[in-house]
Write an enzyme that holds these catalytic residues in place. Structure first.
Site, short mmCIF file in Angstrom:
data_model
loop_
_atom_site.label_atom_id
_atom_site.label_comp_id
_atom_site.label_asym_id
_atom_site.label_seq_id
_atom_site.Cartn_x
_atom_site.Cartn_y
_atom_site.Cartn_z
CG ASN A 83 -44.04 -21.34 -44.60
OD1 ASN A 83 -44.95 -21.91 -45.00
ND2 ASN A 83 -43.38 -20.71 -45.77
CE LYS A 132 -40.63 -22.99 -46.69
NZ LYS A 132 -39.07 -22.80 -47.39
CD GLU A 139 -40.34 -22.37 -50.49
OE1 GLU A 139 -41.64 -22.77 -49.89
OE2 GLU A 139 -38.95 -22.50 -50.08
CD GLU A 193 -38.87 -16.46 -45.78
OE1 GLU A 193 -38.88 -16.99 -44.75
OE2 GLU A 193 -39.56 -16.94 -46.62
CB SER A 222 -30.80 -21.54 -42.92
OG SER A 222 -31.03 -22.26 -44.22
N GLY A 254 -37.99 -25.07 -42.19
CA GLY A 254 -37.73 -26.56 -41.77
C GLY A 254 -37.88 -26.69 -40.41
#
Ligand code: 13P
Length: 254
Positions: free
Chosen positions: A8, A10, A95, A160, A205, A227
């Site tokens: 993802n 984002k 989010e 998540e 993470s 990330g």
């Protein structure tokens, strides 16, 4: 069942990043033990989906509107994602729930819209840190599942924990296994045998260094990576750490 490792992006990534990632994923995908999915921003979805044609790597959207079309300025429908080359869509990411006040009912409507457009749907759930500290994680995730999953669901669930996203912190392996077992119970209670087959991804993470341990846990059917999915070498290292599907983890829906 093979694990699914999904990236993802984002609100990150431009055309050059999409093309670079597509080249790297194409080159490695065939030798990986898992299915691969990349969910870039909508602006580069068509670019990356086009560059992945003929490869086993799928592309997906990060959100969709519950309606198929209409006067909704700035929104994107599931059919539009599909038209751009998506085969998947993520709905209910924490989010989106936090930034846009998305309710379980809206997430469910989006999940239904995604499926109606022929997309495979990833529905995200997860507790905040305060909810976990209060020992309420099962209540919270149970309520999210009850409200967010359509009556007929053939997609994927992503657990998540909000406090693990982008923080470098993860639950203990025991806590991940306990939550995935809880989610499996909810799915089988509601969907019967079909609920034993649903892939349940862990997200928050996930890095090359912890991927093998997390992906090897019972009822963990893959990872939703933020990330680390922006760096091809890291994303591929996570994917390479997925367990090879065996009869036993196939039976467990892993
Ligand atoms: P990170 O991997 O950056 O923690 O993000 C997880 C996530 O939110 C994926 O959807």
């Amino acid at each position: 069942m093979r694990s699914l490792v999904a990236g993802n992006w984002k609100m990150n990534g431009a055309t050059a990043d999409a093309l670079h990632m597509a080249v790297a994923l194409r080159a490695a995908a065939a030798s990986l033990p898992c299915d691969l999915l990349v969910c870039p921003p909508t602006t580069v979805l068509h670019t990356i989906a086009n560059a992945l044609i003929g490869s086993p790597v799928a592309a997906g959207g990060q959100d969709c509107h519950p309606k198929a079309s209409g006067a909704h300025t700035g929104d994107i429908s599931a059919a539009m994602l599909r038209d751009a080359g998506a085969r998947w869509v993520i709905v209910g990411h924490s989010e989106r729930r936090a930034d846009h006040g998305e309710s379980d009912a809206l997430v469910r409507a989006k999940a239904e819209a995604g499926a109606a457009a022929g997309l495979s749907v990833i529905v995200c759930v997860g507790e905040t840190e305060a909810e976990r500290v209060a020992g309420r994680q099962n209540d919270v995730v149970g309520a999210q599942l009850a409200g967010s999953l359509p009556g007929h669901f053939t997609g994927v669930v992503a657990y998540e924990p909000v406090w693990a996203i982008g923080t470098g912190r993860t639950p203990t392996e025991a806590d991940v296994a306990a939550m995935h077992s809880f989610i499996r119970g909810v799915l089988t209670a509601r969907f019967g045998a079909a609920g034993t087959e649903t892939r349940i991804l862990y997200g928050g993470s996930v890095k090359p260094g912890n991927a093998k341990a997390l992906l090897g846990l019972p009822d963990v059917g893959g990872a939703l990576v933020g990330g680390a999915s922006l760096v091809a070498a890291d994303f591929l290292a996570i994917a390479a750490a997925a367990p090879v599907a065996t009869l036993s983890n196939t039976a467990a829906g892993g």
